[in-house]
Scaffold this motif. Structure first.
Motif, PDB file in Angstrom:
ATOM      1  N   LEU A  70      35.758  53.274  43.369  1.00 37.25           N
ATOM      2  CA  LEU A  70      35.156  52.861  42.360  1.00 37.25           C
ATOM      3  C   LEU A  70      35.802  52.425  41.229  1.00 37.25           C
ATOM      4  N   PHE A  71      35.736  50.457  41.364  1.00 35.17           N
ATOM      5  CA  PHE A  71      35.941  50.154  40.656  1.00 35.17           C
ATOM      6  C   PHE A  71      34.855  49.023  40.025  1.00 35.17           C
ATOM      7  N   THR A  78      33.392  40.063  41.023  1.00 30.89           N
ATOM      8  CA  THR A  78      34.341  39.303  42.480  1.00 30.89           C
ATOM      9  C   THR A  78      33.791  38.591  43.417  1.00 30.89           C
ATOM     10  N   THR A  79      33.380  38.591  44.273  1.00 28.00           N
ATOM     11  CA  THR A  79      32.660  37.483  45.365  1.00 28.00           C
ATOM     12  C   THR A  79      33.325  38.753  46.857  1.00 28.00           C
ATOM     13  N   SER A 102      48.688  52.012  56.265  1.00 30.73           N
ATOM     14  CA  SER A 102      49.162  50.292  56.288  1.00 30.73           C
ATOM     15  C   SER A 102      49.118  50.228  54.726  1.00 30.73           C
ATOM     16  N   SER A 103      49.098  51.112  53.616  1.00 31.03           N
ATOM     17  CA  SER A 103      49.475  51.062  52.094  1.00 31.03           C
ATOM     18  C   SER A 103      48.437  49.501  52.165  1.00 31.03           C
ATOM     19  N   SER A 104      46.917  49.451  52.278  1.00 27.11           N
ATOM     20  CA  SER A 104      45.991  48.003  52.107  1.00 27.11           C
ATOM     21  C   SER A 104      44.782  48.514  52.041  1.00 27.11           C
ATOM     22  N   TRP A 105      44.256  47.759  51.390  1.00 26.55           N
ATOM     23  CA  TRP A 105      42.518  47.898  50.095  1.00 26.55           C
ATOM     24  C   TRP A 105      41.834  47.128  51.086  1.00 26.55           C
ATOM     25  N   PRO A 365      44.507  43.352  42.277  1.00 23.48           N
ATOM     26  CA  PRO A 365      44.347  42.531  41.310  1.00 23.48           C
ATOM     27  C   PRO A 365      43.121  42.372  40.819  1.00 23.48           C
ATOM     28  N   GLY A 366      43.492  42.467  39.668  1.00 24.63           N
ATOM     29  CA  GLY A 366      41.892  42.367  38.335  1.00 24.63           C
ATOM     30  C   GLY A 366      40.872  43.419  38.481  1.00 24.63           C
TER      31      GLY A 366
END
Length: 383
Positions: A70-71, A78-79, A102-105, A365-366
Motif C-alpha cells: 500500500l502506497f 497519481t493517475t 523481474s524487480s518490477s512494480w 518514485p514519489g
C-alpha cells in the motif's frame, strides 16, 4: 519470496506453441517439461531463456511469492488507478505488487468504486501523525479492514479483499460496527477484529471481539461475536494481533513505551495474560512466520529478534541501522520485510541464511510505503 509448490495440470489453452515460443525442454512434451521445471527456483528460470521466463507467468505454473504494498503518493494521488470522472482526491492510497524475479512494480486492478473508496493517510488536522490504514493477509488474500475518511469516520463498512489468483477485488461480510484504531489480525484462516473506535467512542465496542472465518463457504460468511476484552485499552491506536501457535498476541502501545500485553486463545475463545518475557521484548513492529515464530524489531536499536516460547525470551537475529524506526513488518517464505522510517523503502532480511543477509527494495518514485505483505504473484488469465 520464491516458492516451488506442485504444478497444476496445464489446460490446452495454457500449452506452449513451439513455433511461437520455443521448446521448453527438447524431446519432452510441454506438460512434462513444466513438471520438471517447476522444481527449479524462479530466479533460475527467469535467467536461462525466454521460453522458461514466459513459463513463470503462465496460469498453470506454480506462482512465486511477491510483495503487495500500500502506497501513499507524496504529492497527492497519481493517475495509476483512474476512476470514473477522474481521481478521487480523498483516496490517498494506491496498491502495487513487486515482482522479485523481474524487480518490477505492477499496479493492482482498480478496487471497486461502489461505494466510493475513501482511505486517508494524511489529514491537515494531524500534521505530525499519519492516519492508520489497517491491512492483513489470510489464506492468500489481502484484506483491508479499517481506515479513516477525510471526515474522520470509519472508512470501511466491510473488509475490502484482493485475491491474487483471480486478480480481483471483492467485499467481505458487513462489519457490525465499522471502526478505526482497532485490533486486527488473522489466525488459522480467520480474520479477527477487536476494540477500536467507531464514529465516536463506545465502551462496549472498545471491549468487543469478532471473527470472520474464511474457511467457511462464502454464503456462510459473517462476523461472529467472541469473548470480549476486559477493558478498552486497545482502542488508543492501531494494534497488530500476531497469530502464534493457535493464539493471537498483541500489545496496546507501540515502541519502547510501557505497555500492556494480551493473548487470545482462538480454540478456547479465552483471553490470557501475555508472558512477561514476551511483553518485555516487544519493542516495535512484530510479525509471525507461518504462525509458528514471532519476529519483532526494536525500533530504537534496529534489532530484529525472534521469540523463544520455551525460555520466554527474545533471541537476536540481526541488528541494522536501516531497521531503526521501522514502521511495520511482515514475514513469509523465510524472509522479514520491514518498512523503513518514513516509508522510504522496504528492507528484506533473509533469516534462513546464517548470518542473516539483507537487501533494500525502493518504492516507485514519489511513493511512501504504508504497508507491505507477502502473497503469491497475481495470475493473469490473458494467455
Amino acid at each position: 519470496m520464491e516458492t516451488t509448490p506442485q504444478c497444476t495440470n496445464p489446460t490446452h489453452s495454457d500449452s506452449f506453441d513451439d513455433s511461437e515460443n520455443g521448446t521448453l525442454l527438447p524431446g519432452l512434451p510441454d506438460d512434462l517439461a513444466q513438471r520438471c521445471l517447476s522444481s527449479l527456483s524462479p530466479s533460475l528460470l527467469f535467467s536461462v531463456c525466454h521460453p522458461w521466463r514466459r513459463l513463470l507467468y503462465f496460469p498453470s505454473f506454480p506462482p512465486f511469492f511477491s510483495l503487495y504494498v500500500l502506497f501513499s503518493p507524496l504529492h497527492g494521488p497519481t493517475t495509476t488507478n483512474p476512476v470514473p470522472g477522474g481521481i478521487d482526491p480523498q483516496n490517498s492510497i494506491e496498491f502495487f505488487s513487486f515482482d522479485p524475479i523481474s524487480s518490477s512494480w505492477t499496479p493492482l486492478p482498480t478496487p471497486p468504486q461502489n461505494p466510493p473508496l475513501h482511505l486517508l493517510h494524511r489529514h491537515p488536522s494531524f500534521l505530525s501523525r499519519n492516519l492508520p490504514i489497517q491491512s492483513l493477509t489470510v489464506s492468500n488474500h489481502l484484506v483491508l479492514i479499517a481506515a479513516t475518511t477525510h471526515k474522520l469516520f470509519p472508512a470501511l463498512s466491510s473488509p475490502l479483499v484482493f485475491h491474487p489468483e483471480s486478480n480481483s477485488w471483492f467485499y467481505g461480510p458487513q462489519i457490525s460496527t465499522p471502526r478505526r484504531w482497532c485490533v486486527t489480525g488473522s489466525a488459522q484462516g480467520a480474520v479477527y477484529m477487536a476494540s477500536g473506535v467507531g464514529s465516536h467512542y463506545q465502551g462496549d465496542i472498545a471491549r468487543s471481539m469478532e471473527r470472520w472465518d474464511l474457511n467457511k463457504k462464502r454464503e456462510s460468511w459473517g462476523w461472529e461475536t467472541k469473548a470480549p476484552l476486559k477493558d478498552g485499552r486497545f482502542s488508543r491506536e492501531e494494534v497488530e494481533a500476531v497469530g502464534y501457535r493457535g493464539k493471537l498476541c498483541m500489545v496496546n502501545v507501540k515502541g519502547n513505551a510501557v505497555k500492556e500485553g494480551a493473548v487470545y486463545d482462538v480454540e478456547l475463545d479465552k483471553w490470557e495474560e501475555m508472558p512477561q518475557g514476551m511483553v518485555a521484548g516487544w519493542n516495535g513492529p512484530a510479525a509471525t512466520m507461518d504462525e509458528d515464530v514471532i519476529y519483532v524489531i526494536d525500533e530504537v536499536k534496529g534489532r530484529l529478534s525472534k521469540y523463544d516460547g520455551e525460555k520466554d525470551c527474545w533471541e537476536k537475529v540481526i541488528e541494522l541501522e536501516q531497521l531503526k524506526r521501522a514502521e511495520q513488518i511482515t514475514a513469509g517464505r523465510g524472509k522479514i520485510c520491514a518498512i523503513s522510517a518514513k516509508g522510504e523503502k522496504i528492507i528484506v532480511v533473509d533469516v534462513r541464511d546464517k548470518p542473516a543477509r539483507f537487501w533494500e527494495v525502493a518504492p516507485p518514485p514519489g511513493m511512501e510505503v504504508v504497508a507491505v505483505h507477502v502473497l503469491p504473484r497475481m495470475i493473469s488469465r490473458q494467455h
